[in-house]
Design a protein around this motif. Structure first.
Motif, PDB file in Angstrom:
ATOM      1  N   PRO A  20       0.846  -1.272   0.045  1.00  0.00           N
ATOM      2  CA  PRO A  20       0.182   0.030  -0.126  1.00  0.00           C
ATOM      3  C   PRO A  20       0.733   1.297  -0.146  1.00  0.00           C
ATOM      4  O   PRO A  20       0.574   2.358  -0.829  1.00  0.00           O
ATOM      5  N   ALA A  21       1.864   1.152   0.695  1.00  0.00           N
ATOM      6  CA  ALA A  21       2.740   2.640   0.901  1.00  0.00           C
ATOM      7  C   ALA A  21       3.405   2.942  -0.764  1.00  0.00           C
ATOM      8  O   ALA A  21       3.455   4.097  -0.833  1.00  0.00           O
ATOM      9  N   ARG A  22       3.680   1.806  -1.300  1.00  0.00           N
ATOM     10  CA  ARG A  22       4.331   1.832  -2.697  1.00  0.00           C
ATOM     11  C   ARG A  22       3.245   2.160  -3.558  1.00  0.00           C
ATOM     12  O   ARG A  22       3.241   3.133  -4.496  1.00  0.00           O
ATOM     13  N   GLU A  23       1.920   1.913  -3.630  1.00  0.00           N
ATOM     14  CA  GLU A  23       0.734   2.080  -4.351  1.00  0.00           C
ATOM     15  C   GLU A  23       0.138   3.397  -4.111  1.00  0.00           C
ATOM     16  O   GLU A  23      -0.270   3.962  -4.949  1.00  0.00           O
ATOM     17  N   ARG A  24       0.319   4.064  -3.040  1.00  0.00           N
ATOM     18  CA  ARG A  24      -0.272   5.374  -2.524  1.00  0.00           C
ATOM     19  C   ARG A  24       1.108   6.084  -2.033  1.00  0.00           C
ATOM     20  O   ARG A  24       1.026   6.392  -0.682  1.00  0.00           O
ATOM     21  N   PRO A  25       1.958   6.797  -2.793  1.00  0.00           N
ATOM     22  CA  PRO A  25       3.165   7.364  -2.249  1.00  0.00           C
ATOM     23  C   PRO A  25       2.535   8.675  -1.425  1.00  0.00           C
ATOM     24  O   PRO A  25       3.369   9.050  -0.462  1.00  0.00           O
ATOM     25  N   LEU A  26       1.696   9.404  -1.826  1.00  0.00           N
ATOM     26  CA  LEU A  26       1.364  10.604  -0.925  1.00  0.00           C
ATOM     27  C   LEU A  26       0.741  10.044   0.320  1.00  0.00           C
ATOM     28  O   LEU A  26       1.175  10.845   1.254  1.00  0.00           O
ATOM     29  N   THR A  55       7.277   5.926  20.865  1.00  0.00           N
ATOM     30  CA  THR A  55       6.083   6.311  20.059  1.00  0.00           C
ATOM     31  C   THR A  55       6.295   6.063  18.718  1.00  0.00           C
ATOM     32  O   THR A  55       5.378   5.753  17.919  1.00  0.00           O
ATOM     33  N   PHE A  56       7.622   6.334  18.243  1.00  0.00           N
ATOM     34  CA  PHE A  56       7.840   6.178  16.679  1.00  0.00           C
ATOM     35  C   PHE A  56       7.631   4.805  16.318  1.00  0.00           C
ATOM     36  O   PHE A  56       7.034   4.304  15.402  1.00  0.00           O
ATOM     37  N   MET A  57       8.275   3.834  16.962  1.00  0.00           N
ATOM     38  CA  MET A  57       8.372   2.388  16.920  1.00  0.00           C
ATOM     39  C   MET A  57       6.703   1.857  16.982  1.00  0.00           C
ATOM     40  O   MET A  57       6.337   1.052  16.334  1.00  0.00           O
ATOM     41  N   GLY A  58       5.913   2.331  17.974  1.00  0.00           N
ATOM     42  CA  GLY A  58       4.619   2.020  18.238  1.00  0.00           C
ATOM     43  C   GLY A  58       3.743   2.363  17.240  1.00  0.00           C
ATOM     44  O   GLY A  58       3.092   1.361  16.520  1.00  0.00           O
ATOM     45  N   MET A  59       3.903   3.504  16.599  1.00  0.00           N
ATOM     46  CA  MET A  59       3.227   4.088  15.340  1.00  0.00           C
ATOM     47  C   MET A  59       3.611   3.109  14.220  1.00  0.00           C
ATOM     48  O   MET A  59       2.669   2.908  13.238  1.00  0.00           O
ATOM     49  N   PHE A  60       4.943   3.230  13.992  1.00  0.00           N
ATOM     50  CA  PHE A  60       5.152   1.928  12.703  1.00  0.00           C
ATOM     51  C   PHE A  60       4.884   0.826  12.711  1.00  0.00           C
ATOM     52  O   PHE A  60       4.063   0.046  11.719  1.00  0.00           O
ATOM     53  N   LEU A  61       4.871   0.102  14.101  1.00  0.00           N
ATOM     54  CA  LEU A  61       4.316  -1.194  14.163  1.00  0.00           C
ATOM     55  C   LEU A  61       2.580  -1.288  14.020  1.00  0.00           C
ATOM     56  O   LEU A  61       2.006  -2.344  13.553  1.00  0.00           O
ATOM     57  N   ALA A  62       1.879  -0.209  14.293  1.00  0.00           N
ATOM     58  CA  ALA A  62       0.515  -0.128  13.997  1.00  0.00           C
ATOM     59  C   ALA A  62       0.188  -0.164  12.662  1.00  0.00           C
ATOM     60  O   ALA A  62      -0.832  -0.494  12.288  1.00  0.00           O
ATOM     61  N   LEU A  63       1.082   0.343  12.028  1.00  0.00           N
ATOM     62  CA  LEU A  63       0.964   0.973  10.464  1.00  0.00           C
ATOM     63  C   LEU A  63       1.799  -0.307   9.667  1.00  0.00           C
ATOM     64  O   LEU A  63       1.828   0.100   8.330  1.00  0.00           O
ATOM     65  N   ILE A  64       2.305  -1.244  10.253  1.00  0.00           N
ATOM     66  CA  ILE A  64       3.053  -2.083   9.392  1.00  0.00           C
ATOM     67  C   ILE A  64       2.609  -2.686   8.218  1.00  0.00           C
ATOM     68  O   ILE A  64       3.308  -2.900   7.061  1.00  0.00           O
ATOM     69  N   ASP A  65       1.386  -2.976   8.317  1.00  0.00           N
ATOM     70  CA  ASP A  65       0.720  -3.672   7.087  1.00  0.00           C
ATOM     71  C   ASP A  65       0.736  -2.844   5.741  1.00  0.00           C
ATOM     72  O   ASP A  65       0.660  -3.008   4.850  1.00  0.00           O
ATOM     73  N   PHE A  66       0.622  -1.298   6.191  1.00  0.00           N
ATOM     74  CA  PHE A  66       0.718  -0.319   5.266  1.00  0.00           C
ATOM     75  C   PHE A  66       2.159   0.072   4.675  1.00  0.00           C
ATOM     76  O   PHE A  66       2.318   0.012   3.240  1.00  0.00           O
ATOM     77  N   PHE A  67       2.963  -0.255   5.453  1.00  0.00           N
ATOM     78  CA  PHE A  67       4.210   0.221   5.121  1.00  0.00           C
ATOM     79  C   PHE A  67       5.362  -0.902   4.299  1.00  0.00           C
ATOM     80  O   PHE A  67       6.132  -0.616   3.482  1.00  0.00           O
ATOM     81  N   LEU A  68       4.719  -2.062   4.977  1.00  0.00           N
ATOM     82  CA  LEU A  68       5.696  -3.236   4.206  1.00  0.00           C
ATOM     83  C   LEU A  68       4.708  -4.141   3.369  1.00  0.00           C
ATOM     84  O   LEU A  68       3.291  -4.306   3.693  1.00  0.00           O
ATOM     85  N   PRO A  69       5.416  -4.915   2.359  1.00  0.00           N
ATOM     86  CA  PRO A  69       4.385  -5.646   1.454  1.00  0.00           C
ATOM     87  C   PRO A  69       3.819  -7.027   1.996  1.00  0.00           C
ATOM     88  O   PRO A  69       4.457  -7.479   3.002  1.00  0.00           O
ATOM     89  N   THR A  70       2.688  -7.331   1.516  1.00  0.00           N
ATOM     90  CA  THR A  70       1.808  -8.483   1.893  1.00  0.00           C
ATOM     91  C   THR A  70       1.775  -9.373   0.738  1.00  0.00           C
ATOM     92  O   THR A  70       1.523  -8.917  -0.494  1.00  0.00           O
ATOM     93  N   ASP A  71       2.207 -10.429   0.919  1.00  0.00           N
ATOM     94  CA  ASP A  71       2.206 -11.560  -0.567  1.00  0.00           C
ATOM     95  C   ASP A  71       0.968 -12.579  -0.242  1.00  0.00           C
ATOM     96  O   ASP A  71       0.459 -12.804   0.980  1.00  0.00           O
ATOM     97  N   VAL A  72       0.321 -12.905  -1.354  1.00  0.00           N
ATOM     98  CA  VAL A  72      -1.005 -13.554  -1.506  1.00  0.00           C
ATOM     99  C   VAL A  72      -0.625 -14.692  -2.321  1.00  0.00           C
ATOM    100  O   VAL A  72      -0.144 -14.673  -3.355  1.00  0.00           O
ATOM    101  N   LEU A  73      -0.827 -16.162  -1.897  1.00  0.00           N
ATOM    102  CA  LEU A  73      -0.611 -17.063  -2.602  1.00  0.00           C
ATOM    103  C   LEU A  73      -1.882 -18.127  -2.742  1.00  0.00           C
ATOM    104  O   LEU A  73      -2.514 -18.320  -1.742  1.00  0.00           O
ATOM    105  N   LEU A  74      -2.436 -18.371  -3.912  1.00  0.00           N
ATOM    106  CA  LEU A  74      -3.516 -19.164  -4.355  1.00  0.00           C
ATOM    107  C   LEU A  74      -2.943 -20.519  -4.367  1.00  0.00           C
ATOM    108  O   LEU A  74      -2.194 -20.757  -5.435  1.00  0.00           O
ATOM    109  N   SER A  75      -3.597 -21.717  -3.875  1.00  0.00           N
ATOM    110  CA  SER A  75      -3.258 -22.954  -4.269  1.00  0.00           C
ATOM    111  C   SER A  75      -4.938 -23.684  -4.349  1.00  0.00           C
ATOM    112  O   SER A  75      -5.740 -23.060  -4.211  1.00  0.00           O
TER     113      SER A  75
END
Length: 145
Positions: A20-26, A55-75
């Motif tokens: 999400p952070a890469r898809e929505r840079p603003l 505070t910085f680490m807590g806020m980053f961890l709260a938004l970690i799914d936004f800042f870092l990638p998520t991989d989806v695998l279908l089988s």
């Protein structure tokens, strides 16, 4: 399985990465600025750099799914979602409800109450591939019903 279903299943995406952070840079820039502002405010209010860093680490961890990638695998048997801090999966035949949430799907297991354990949020990302990804998940889910 018919020839039409086999050919359409091969075309459908079987894995993808959502960032999400890469898809929505603003939005990413605004989130970083807000986190830095809040951490700096806590640092000034308390006079201790440790509270600002926490505070910085807590806020980053709260938004970690936004800042870092998520991989989806279908089988053929299940769906696996690899998030930054956890990996979750769900068998297709255990899914009771598939809800469309725009740029994500919510999969709910049979027998799940209000617990988050029986729910899986699958990010679809943005752009031209979103509809194909949504269709791939819904098709695999319908085949296993």
């Amino acid at each position: 399985m018919t020839a039409h279903m086999e050919s359409s299943q091969q075309v459908l995406p079987q894995q993808w990465r959502c960032w999400p952070a890469r898809e929505r840079p603003l939005a990413g820039l605004l989130a970083c600025a807000l986190i830095a502002f809040l951490a700096w405010s806590v640092l000034l209010a308390t006079g201790d750099w440790m509270w600002g860093a926490l505070t910085f680490m807590g806020m980053f961890l709260a938004l970690i799914d936004f800042f870092l990638p998520t991989d989806v695998l279908l089988s053929g048997e299940k769906i696996i979602v690899r998030q930054p801090l956890r990996v979750r999966g769900m068998q297709w035949d255990s899914i009771h409800i598939c809800k469309d949430g725009g740029d994500a799907l919510l999969l709910i297991q049979k027998g799940a109450r209000t617990s988050l354990q029986g729910r899986l949020q699958v990010p679809l990302g943005r752009g031209e591939f979103m509809q194909g990804r949504k269709r791939a998940i819904e098709d695999l889910w319908r085949q296993c019903k």
